[in-house]
Design an enzyme around this catalytic site. Structure first.
Site, short mmCIF file in Angstrom:
data_model
loop_
_atom_site.label_atom_id
_atom_site.label_comp_id
_atom_site.label_asym_id
_atom_site.label_seq_id
_atom_site.Cartn_x
_atom_site.Cartn_y
_atom_site.Cartn_z
CG ASP A 132 -65.59 0.28 0.42
OD1 ASP A 132 -66.39 -0.42 1.07
OD2 ASP A 132 -65.72 0.49 -0.81
CD GLU A 133 -70.60 1.26 2.33
OE1 GLU A 133 -71.18 1.86 1.40
OE2 GLU A 133 -71.14 0.32 2.96
CG ASP A 140 -68.89 5.03 0.25
OD1 ASP A 140 -67.98 4.18 0.23
OD2 ASP A 140 -69.79 5.08 -0.61
#
Length: 413
Positions: free
Chosen positions: A107-108, A10
Site C-alpha cells: 500500500d505504499e 500511501d
C-alpha cells in the site's frame, strides 16, 4: 542539477477500503469496519476504518478488545484477492505520472519526479499530486495521501501529515524546520529500543538532537545510527527511488511479549513464520534456494543459520522443514530463552529463471509436486477467504491469539 522531487503515495486505510470494495453490501455499507481475525475468536485487528479508530481501535489490538470499544463495528477477514488486485491497479495509474515508481509495500509507492518540471509545464508539485490522487480514486476506488520532499524518508513522513486523502509538500530548504516538529519515535527506522536509548539521554524530539555534534551522538548510539540521525535531524535525506528494484530476500519475524525457551513452542512459532514467508514468496511469483533462521536471545544476542537447497522451493512445508533443522542446530549450539524469531528466504528466482527439471521431484529433495499443489490450493483459499483461513494443523490447534502475538507480519498502521 535538478532539485530532487520524491513522493510517497500511501493508500489510506488500504485493507479496510479493499474489504469495502470486495463486499459492498456488507462492509461497504458501514463506516465502522474492522479487518482481521474472527469476532468470536481471539485474533487481532489488521486494520480499522478511520471512524472506528476514533473509538480507540488500532492495528495489532485483540479483536475482542476492538469489539468492546466499537460494538457496532463490522468484522471482516483480510480480502487477499482484492488487496493484490488493487495494488496492481494503483501501480498502473502511478506509472503514468512518473518514469520511476517503486512499490515499497502493498500500500505504499515511491515516485521520483526529479527533472520532470518541463513535462508538467512548470505545474506546482502539489497540483500534480492532487491530479494523481484524483486519477487513482476515479480509476481504482482507492484513496491515497501523498508526501513530497527532497528525500525518501522525509516524503514518507510528509505523507502522514494530512491523512486521509491529503497532500503535504516539504519545500526545498524547509527540510530542517519540517523535521523539528516530530518526535524521534516518529522517524521510520527508530524502533522502541533506539527511542528508549535516546530517551535515557534526555532526547525525545528531533529538536533535542539537532544541536548535537556528531561525536556526541556517536557516543550515544554508535557510528552508523549516529550518522543517519545526525543528517536526518538537519533535514538531510539522501534516499532515492529504485524502479522495480529486484527483491533479494523475503522474511518475516516476531518479537515475543514473553521470552520463549521451550523448543517445541519455538518450532510451532517457526511454522507460523514459514507459512507467512511462503505466502509472500508465492504472491510475488518467486521461488527461493536459501532459507535463513534468525534467533535473538533474551540477552539481545543474535544468531542466524542458513542453508541452500539443491533446487528452488516455494512451499510452506519445504521452507519449514529446512528452517526447523536450522533452528535445532542453533539451539544445540546455545540453549536459552528467545525474544525474537525470524524466517527468511533468498537467492530468489521467478518462473522465467526456473529450469524445467525443477518441476520434477528431486529424490531426497526438500519439495515435492504435492507440496507445490498444496501451496497453490492454500493460496486460493486465502485469496478468497482471507489470511488464516487455511493453516497447518499444528497452528490451527493452538490458541488463536497465539497465531498473531508479537510484532511483525502484515498489520497495517
Amino acid at each position: 542539477m535538478s532539485t530532487p522531487r520524491i513522493l510517497l503515495a500511501d493508500c489510506d486505510s488500504y485493507f479496510v477500503r479493499c474489504a469495502m470494495l470486495a463486499d459492498p453490501e456488507g462492509a461497504g455499507r458501514s463506516h465502522l469496519v474492522l479487518v482481521g481475525g474472527s469476532a468470536t475468536g481471539r485474533g487481532v485487528v489488521t486494520s480499522a476504518s478511520y471512524a472506528a479508530r476514533k473509538f480507540g481501535v488500532h492495528a495489532g489490538m485483540p479483536m475482542a478488545t476492538a469489539i468492546r470499544l466499537c460494538p457496532r463495528g463490522v468484522v471482516v477477514p483480510v480480502p487477499g484477492e482484492m488487496v493484490n488486485r488493487k495494488h496492481k491497479e494503483v501501480r498502473a495509474v502511478l506509472d503514468e505520472f512518473s518514469p520511476v515508481v517503486e512499490a515499497a509495500s502493498v500500500d505504499e509507492f515511491y515516485l521520483d519526479l526529479t527533472g520532470t518540471e518541463l513535462l508538467y509545464h512548470g505545474e506546482p508539485l502539489e497540483e500534480t499530486c492532487r491530479r494523481m490522487q484524483q486519477a487513482v480514486m476515479d480509476r481504482t476506488g482507492i484513496s491515497i495521501s501523498i508526501g513530497g520532499a527532497t528525500g525518501r524518508t522525509l516524503a514518507k513522513m510528509a505523507a502522514s501529515v494530512n491523512k486521509p486523502f491529503g497532500v503535504h509538500i516539504v519545500p526545498p530548504g524547509g527540510e530542517a524546520a519540517f523535521m523539528s516538529r516530530f518526535a524521534l519515535s516518529d522517524i521510520p527506522g527508530v524502533g522502541p529500543a533506539l527511542a528508549e536509548a535516546l530517551r535515557r539521554r534526555g532526547a525525545t524530539q528531533v529538536s533535542d538532537i539537532a544541536p548535537l555534534d556528531l561525536a556526541t551522538l556517536t557516543s550515544w548510539v554508535g557510528d552508523s545510527r549516529a550518522q543517519w540521525l545526525y543528517h536526518l535531524a538537519r533535514g538531510e535525506d539522501f534516499g532515492g527511488v529504485a524502479p522495480r528494484r529486484p527483491q533479494k530476500s523475503i522474511s518475516h519475524e516476531r518479537t515475543f511479549p514473553i521470552d520463549i525457551s521451550d523448543p517445541e513452542e519455538l518450532e510451532t512459532r517457526l511454522m507460523m513464520l514459514a507459512v507467512e514467508t511462503g505466502a509472500s514468496l508465492r504472491a510475488d511469483g518467486l521461488r527461493a534456494r536459501t532459507v535463513t533462521v534468525r534467533l535473538r536471545y533474551a540477552d539481545f544476542t543474535d544468531r542466524s543459520a542458513s542453508r541452500t537447497a539443491p533446487d528452488a522451493i516455494e512451499s510452506d512445508r519445504a521452507i519449514f522443514t529446512i528452517a526447523r533443522e536450522l533452528l535445532r542446530e542453533l539451539l544445540a549450539k546455545r540453549a536459552g530463552a528467545a525474544r525474537l524469531l525470524g524466517v527468511g528466504v533468498s537467492k530468489l528466482m521467478g518462473d522465467e529463471e526456473r529450469e524445467p527439471a525443477l518441476f520434477a521431484d528431486t529424490p531426497g529433495g526438500p519439495e515435492t509436486a504435492r507440496d507445490r499443489k498444496l501451496a497453490e490450493a492454500t493460496d486460493r483459499v486465502t485469496g478468497k477467504y482471507g489470511k488464516g483461513a487455511l493453516v497447518p494443523a499444528r497452528i490451527a490447534h493452538r490458541d488463536p491469539k497465539d497465531r498473531h502475538r508479537g510484532r511483525g507480519g502484515s498489520v497495517e498502521e
